[in-house]
Design an enzyme around this catalytic site. Structure first.
Site, PDB file in Angstrom:
ATOM      1  N   LYS A 128      12.658   1.985   1.978  1.00  0.00           N
ATOM      2  CA  LYS A 128      13.059   1.841   3.380  1.00  0.00           C
ATOM      3  C   LYS A 128      14.346   1.011   3.469  1.00  0.00           C
ATOM      4  O   LYS A 128      15.313   1.405   4.085  1.00  0.00           O
ATOM      5  CB  LYS A 128      11.928   1.171   4.168  1.00  0.00           C
ATOM      6  CG  LYS A 128      12.301   0.868   5.596  1.00  0.00           C
ATOM      7  CD  LYS A 128      11.149   0.234   6.361  1.00  0.00           C
ATOM      8  CE  LYS A 128      11.665  -0.301   7.687  1.00  0.00           C
ATOM      9  NZ  LYS A 128      10.634  -0.886   8.521  1.00  0.00           N
ATOM     10  N   GLU A 165      12.791  -4.300  -7.339  1.00  0.00           N
ATOM     11  CA  GLU A 165      12.139  -3.435  -8.334  1.00  0.00           C
ATOM     12  C   GLU A 165      12.701  -2.013  -8.254  1.00  0.00           C
ATOM     13  O   GLU A 165      13.038  -1.395  -9.269  1.00  0.00           O
ATOM     14  CB  GLU A 165      10.624  -3.371  -8.083  1.00  0.00           C
ATOM     15  CG  GLU A 165       9.860  -4.636  -8.412  1.00  0.00           C
ATOM     16  CD  GLU A 165       9.728  -5.560  -7.202  1.00  0.00           C
ATOM     17  OE1 GLU A 165      10.596  -5.518  -6.304  1.00  0.00           O
ATOM     18  OE2 GLU A 165       8.748  -6.333  -7.185  1.00  0.00           O
ATOM     19  N   GLY A 174       6.823   0.099   6.332  1.00  0.00           N
ATOM     20  CA  GLY A 174       6.653   0.632   4.973  1.00  0.00           C
ATOM     21  C   GLY A 174       5.270   1.225   4.743  1.00  0.00           C
ATOM     22  O   GLY A 174       5.118   2.323   4.211  1.00  0.00           O
ATOM     23  N   ARG A 175       4.244   0.504   5.168  1.00  0.00           N
ATOM     24  CA  ARG A 175       2.877   0.977   4.896  1.00  0.00           C
ATOM     25  C   ARG A 175       2.445   2.108   5.826  1.00  0.00           C
ATOM     26  O   ARG A 175       1.334   2.620   5.715  1.00  0.00           O
ATOM     27  CB  ARG A 175       1.894  -0.188   4.950  1.00  0.00           C
ATOM     28  CG  ARG A 175       1.979  -1.038   6.207  1.00  0.00           C
ATOM     29  CD  ARG A 175       1.236  -2.364   6.021  1.00  0.00           C
ATOM     30  NE  ARG A 175       1.381  -3.279   7.145  1.00  0.00           N
ATOM     31  CZ  ARG A 175       2.407  -4.120   7.294  1.00  0.00           C
ATOM     32  NH1 ARG A 175       3.391  -4.128   6.431  1.00  0.00           N
ATOM     33  NH2 ARG A 175       2.444  -4.944   8.331  1.00  0.00           N
ATOM     34  N   GLU A 216      -1.959  -6.047   4.232  1.00  0.00           N
ATOM     35  CA  GLU A 216      -0.589  -6.446   4.592  1.00  0.00           C
ATOM     36  C   GLU A 216      -0.455  -6.489   6.125  1.00  0.00           C
ATOM     37  O   GLU A 216       0.337  -7.240   6.668  1.00  0.00           O
ATOM     38  CB  GLU A 216       0.443  -5.488   3.973  1.00  0.00           C
ATOM     39  CG  GLU A 216       1.849  -6.082   3.982  1.00  0.00           C
ATOM     40  CD  GLU A 216       2.875  -5.305   3.166  1.00  0.00           C
ATOM     41  OE1 GLU A 216       3.226  -4.191   3.573  1.00  0.00           O
ATOM     42  OE2 GLU A 216       3.331  -5.807   2.126  1.00  0.00           O
ATOM     43  N   HIS A 257     -21.873   2.526 -10.759  1.00  0.00           N
ATOM     44  CA  HIS A 257     -22.216   2.105 -12.118  1.00  0.00           C
ATOM     45  C   HIS A 257     -21.410   0.889 -12.534  1.00  0.00           C
ATOM     46  O   HIS A 257     -21.322   0.571 -13.709  1.00  0.00           O
ATOM     47  CB  HIS A 257     -21.977   3.263 -13.093  1.00  0.00           C
ATOM     48  CG  HIS A 257     -22.850   4.442 -12.787  1.00  0.00           C
ATOM     49  ND1 HIS A 257     -24.112   4.591 -13.327  1.00  0.00           N
ATOM     50  CD2 HIS A 257     -22.669   5.484 -11.948  1.00  0.00           C
ATOM     51  CE1 HIS A 257     -24.656   5.707 -12.851  1.00  0.00           C
ATOM     52  NE2 HIS A 257     -23.804   6.263 -11.999  1.00  0.00           N
ATOM     53  N   LYS A 288       9.361 -13.464  -3.735  1.00  0.00           N
ATOM     54  CA  LYS A 288      10.576 -12.706  -4.098  1.00  0.00           C
ATOM     55  C   LYS A 288      11.742 -13.664  -4.310  1.00  0.00           C
ATOM     56  O   LYS A 288      12.518 -13.529  -5.249  1.00  0.00           O
ATOM     57  CB  LYS A 288      10.970 -11.735  -2.975  1.00  0.00           C
ATOM     58  CG  LYS A 288      10.063 -10.560  -2.770  1.00  0.00           C
ATOM     59  CD  LYS A 288      10.681  -9.644  -1.697  1.00  0.00           C
ATOM     60  CE  LYS A 288       9.708  -8.616  -1.186  1.00  0.00           C
ATOM     61  NZ  LYS A 288      10.191  -7.848  -0.051  1.00  0.00           N
TER      62      LYS A 288
HETATM   63  O1  LIG Z   1      10.552   0.607   0.999  1.00  0.00           O
HETATM   64  P1  LIG Z   1      11.078  -0.717   0.602  1.00  0.00           P
HETATM   65  O2  LIG Z   1      12.078  -1.256   1.568  1.00  0.00           O
HETATM   66  O3  LIG Z   1      11.647  -0.674  -0.802  1.00  0.00           O
HETATM   67  O4  LIG Z   1       9.890  -1.723   0.612  1.00  0.00           O
HETATM   68  C1  LIG Z   1       8.791  -1.571  -0.240  1.00  0.00           C
HETATM   69  C2  LIG Z   1       7.720  -2.575   0.063  1.00  0.00           C
HETATM   70  O5  LIG Z   1       8.274  -3.861  -0.106  1.00  0.00           O
HETATM   71  C3  LIG Z   1       7.368  -4.908   0.033  1.00  0.00           C
HETATM   72  O6  LIG Z   1       7.983  -6.123  -0.230  1.00  0.00           O
HETATM   73  C4  LIG Z   1       6.797  -4.909   1.413  1.00  0.00           C
HETATM   74  O7  LIG Z   1       5.792  -5.892   1.447  1.00  0.00           O
HETATM   75  C5  LIG Z   1       6.184  -3.555   1.724  1.00  0.00           C
HETATM   76  O8  LIG Z   1       5.770  -3.516   3.056  1.00  0.00           O
HETATM   77  C6  LIG Z   1       7.148  -2.438   1.465  1.00  0.00           C
HETATM   78  O9  LIG Z   1       6.497  -1.215   1.629  1.00  0.00           O
END
Ligand SMILES: O=P(O)(O)OC[C@H]1O[C@@H](O)[C@H](O)[C@@H](O)[C@@H]1O
Length: 553
Positions: free
Chosen positions: A216, A222, A277-278, A363, A394, A517
Site C-alpha cells: 500500500k 521488508e 492494509g488488512r 491489528e 489432535h 520498525k
Molecule cells: O502494504 P504495506 O504498505 O507494505 O503495509 C504492509 C503492512 O505493514 C504493517 O506494518 C502494517 O501493520 C499492516 O497493516 C500492513 O498491512
C-alpha cells in the site's frame, strides 16, 4: 461518547451476567426450550450468493434477555450510527483522518459511494477502472497474450508483500485452490528472512516469472528490500536482457515510489488511502487472486462480500449476523473475562484463514485508547487463534475441553466438499467431527456417566468434562466457492467493526506496529558499526554483541 462501561446497558448486562454465570447451563437451555436452535440461529441468504450460510449462535451463553441487552448496548454505543458513517465515507479512522471504505471495492450493487463528495467508483482512477485494468491484465496473462521477455507465457507468480499485502492474497488463493489455473505456480514472499525470497527464486525461472510488488505504502522495509533483491536477481539471471516492464507490476497507492523503483505507472494497479492494509484483498492487492482463479471468480468473491455488506448495512441489529457475532465477542471478553477466540475451519482449503483473521481482528482491535484519548476501562480485542480441524483436535483442543480458560470457538464447515473422494467418506467424517466437537464442548461428561462406563474412581476427575463451553457453528450450504468465501470474510470484518464500535476504539489505525520498525532501523546501522550500539539496555546491548561475535560481523 460516554465510556462504554458507564452506559446503562453495561450495568444491566453485568447484573444479567451474574445471573447467567450462576444458573445458565447450555444443555439445560436446550432441554427446556425446543425452539432454542431456531431462536438463535440466523440464515444468511442473498441474491449475490447462491448458497445459504447458516450461523448457529444457539450454543452460546444467550437468552432472549441477553440478546435484548446486547442490542441495547449496541444502540447506546451508536453501532448503527458508526456503521452508517462508514458506509457514507466519513473519516471514521480519526487518527489518520481517513475514510474506511473497503466496502466500495466490492460495491458490485452500484451503491453511490463518495469520499469528500467525490465518487470513488467511477472516473479515471475509480474502483471500476482499476477493476477493468485487473480484468484485462489477468486475462492477458492467463491466456498467454501477455508474455515475458523471451515470448514465454508467465506461469510463475511471485507476490512480494507483507501484512495485509500478503495475508489476504495467500489465504484467498489457498482457499480457492480448487478454482486455480492448473498451469500456474504461486509464491508469496513476505518475510525479510532471506530464506523466504531465496526459496521462491530457487523455484523460479526468470523467463516465466511475474513479480507482483504489493505494498500500500511502497515504503515497507521488508517488501522494498525483497523487491530489490528480486529485481537484481532478474537482471542478473537475464544478463540484463530481461524487460522489467513485462515481469514486474506494482499494487500500491504510492505512484511516486513505484516509479522510483522502476515500475512503469502503466503497470501499476492503484487504490486509495481509504483502504486499510488488512482490508485490501478486495483491491488491486488481490491481483494474484484474479490471476490465479480468473477475473470472473474474483468478481464472484467481491459479490459475496457485497452481499454481506448489504445484510450488515440494512438488517435490524437483532437479526444482523455480524452484529450478533460482534456482540458475542464483547459479551465473552468483557463479562466472562474470555481472553481468546478460537476459529477452527473444518476445511483444509481454509488452512490460512485463522492467520488472516489474526491480523484483521488483532491489528484492528488491539487498542487500549478510546475515541476521546482516554484509556479503556474494560477489556478490548481478544487473542484470536486457530487451525483447521480435524488437525487442531489432535493438538490444542485438550485445553479447549479441559483447561481452566473459557475459549469461545467458531467452527466453520461447508456442506459439500470440492473433493468428495472415497464416496464422500472423508467429508462425512469431517462433518461428524464438526458436530461432535461442538456437542462435546457443550454437554461434557459427568462423573455418573464415567462411573457407568466403569471408570476407576481415581481417574474420574481426570476424565471429567465440565462442558458448558460455547461455540458458534457456521455451515455453508454448498462448497466454499468465491462468493461464499467473500461473504465469510466480510462477516468477520463487520464483526470486528461492531466490537470496535462498542469498545469505542479506532479499529482502523495500527500505531502499535511502528516503534519496533523505528528501533530496527537504528539497530541495522549499528550492526555495521563497532560496539554494541548506543543507548540500549544491558540485555539488548549484550544480545547485539553476542550476535556480532557469533556471526563474525
Ligand atoms: O502494504 P504495506 O504498505 O507494505 O503495509 C504492509 C503492512 O505493514 C504493517 O506494518 C502494517 O501493520 C499492516 O497493516 C500492513 O498491512
Amino acid at each position: 461518547m460516554a465510556p462504554t462501561n458507564t452506559l446503562p446497558a453495561w450495568s444491566e448486562l453485568q447484573a444479567h451476567r451474574d445471573d447467567i454465570a450462576k444458573n445458565f447451563v447450555l444443555k439445560e437451555a436446550f432441554a427446556s426450550d425446543a425452539d432454542r436452535f431456531n431462536k438463535f440461529s440466523r440464515t444468511f441468504k442473498s441474491d449475490g450468493i447462491s448458497a445459504d450460510i447458516l450461523f448457529d449462535f444457539s450454543k452460546n451463553f444467550l437468552t432472549n434477555e441477553t440478546l435484548d441487552l446486547l442490542v441495547k448496548l449496541a444502540d447506546e454505543a451508536g453501532v448503527e450510527r458508526k456503521r452508517d458513517a462508514m458506509f457514507r465515507g466519513d473519516k471514521i479512522n480519526f487518527t489518520e483522518n481517513r475514510a474506511v471504505y473497503h466496502t466500495a471495492l466490492r460495491n458490485v450493487g452500484g451503491w453511490e459511494m463518495k469520499v469528500e463528495g467525490q465518487d470513488v467508483m467511477n472516473g479515471p482512477n475509480g474502483v471500476n477502472s482499476v477493476l477493468q485494468h485487473m480484468k484485462e491484465f489477468s486475462e492477458q496473462v492467463r491466456s498467454g497474450e501477455w508474455v515475458g521477455y523471451t515470448g514465454k507465457k508467465l506461469t510463475n507468480i511471485v507476490n512480494v508483500g507483507i501484512g495485509g499485502s500478503d495475508l489476504g492474497p495467500v489465504m484467498v488463493t489457498e482457499a480457492l485452490k480448487h478454482y486455480g489455473a492448473p498451469d500456474m505456480t504461486l509464491h508469496f514472499v513476505s518475510n525479510i528472512d532471506g530464506t523466504h525470497m531465496a526459496e521462491a527464486l530457487k523455484a523460479s525461472d526468470p523467463e516465466t516469472t511475474l513479480f507482483l510488488i504489493a505494498s500500500k505504502t511502497f515504503t515497507t522495509a521488508e517488501t522494498i528490500t525483497n523487491a530489490n533483491t528480486a529485481k537484481s536477481w532478474f537482471i542478473e539471471k537475464t544478463s540484463g536482457k530481461g524487460d522489467v516492464a513485462k515481469h514486474f507490476v506494482a499494487l500500491s497507492t504510492n505512484e511516486e515510489e513505484v516509479t522510483k523503483f522502476g515500475i512503469d505507472k502503466a503497470n501499476m494497479f492503484g487504490f486509495e488511502s481509504w483502504v486499510g492494509g488488512r482490508y485490501s484483498v478486495w483491491s488491486a492487492i488481490g491481483l494474484s487472486v484474479a490471476l490465479y482463479v480468473g477475473y470472473d471468480n474474483f468478481h464472484k468473491f467481491l459479490a459475496g462480500a457485497h452481499a454481506m455488506d448489504k445484510h450488515f448495512r440494512e438488517t435490524p441489529l437483532r437479526d444482523n449476523i455480524p452484529v450478533i457475532g460482534g456482540l458475542l465477542g464483547v459479551w465473552y471478553a468483557d463479562f466472562f473475562q474470555a481472553q481468546t477466540r478460537l476459529v477452527a475451519p473444518f476445511d483444509q482449503y481454509l488452512h490460512r484463514f485463522a492467520a488472516y483473521l489474526q491480523q484483521l481482528s488483532m491489528e484492528s482491535n488491539g487498542k487500549a485508547i478510546t475515541s476521546d484519548g482516554s484509556s479503556a476501562k474494560y477489556t478490548t480485542g481478544s487473542i484470536l487463534f486457530g487451525e483447521p480441524c480435524t488437525n487442531a483436535q489432535h493438538s490444542f483442543f485438550q485445553l479447549v475441553h479441559q483447561g481452566t480458560k473459557l475459549i469461545p470457538a467458531d467452527f466453520i464447515l461447508a456442506a459439500k466438499s470440492h473433493n468428495p473422494i472415497h464416496d464422500n467418506l472423508h467429508q462425512k467424517m469431517l462433518a461428524s467431527n464438526y458436530f461432535a466437537q461442538a456437542e462435546a464442548l457443550m454437554v461434557g461428561k459427568t462423573d455418573d456417566q464415567l462411573r457407568a462406563e466403569g471408570t476407576p474412581e481415581e481417574l474420574i476427575p481426570h476424565k471429567r468434562f465440565l462442558g458448558n463451553r460455547p461455540t458458534t457453528s457456521i455451515l455453508v450450504g454448498d462448497v466454499i466457492g468465491p462468493a461464499e468465501l467473500g461473504a465469510l470474510i466480510a462477516y468477520y470484518e463487520h464483526l470486528t467493526f461492531v466490537e470496535g464500535a462498542v469498545w469505542d476504539i479506532n479499529s482502523f489505525d495500527q500505531w502499535g506496529v511502528e516503534l519496533g520498525k523505528v528501533l530496527a532501523k537504528k539497530i541495522l546501522k549499528e550492526l555495521d558499526e563497532p560496539g554494541n550500539g548506543e543507548g540500549h539496555d544491558a540485555s539488548t546491548g549484550g544480545l547485539i554483541g553476542a550476535f556480532k561475535s557469533f556471526a563474525k560481523i
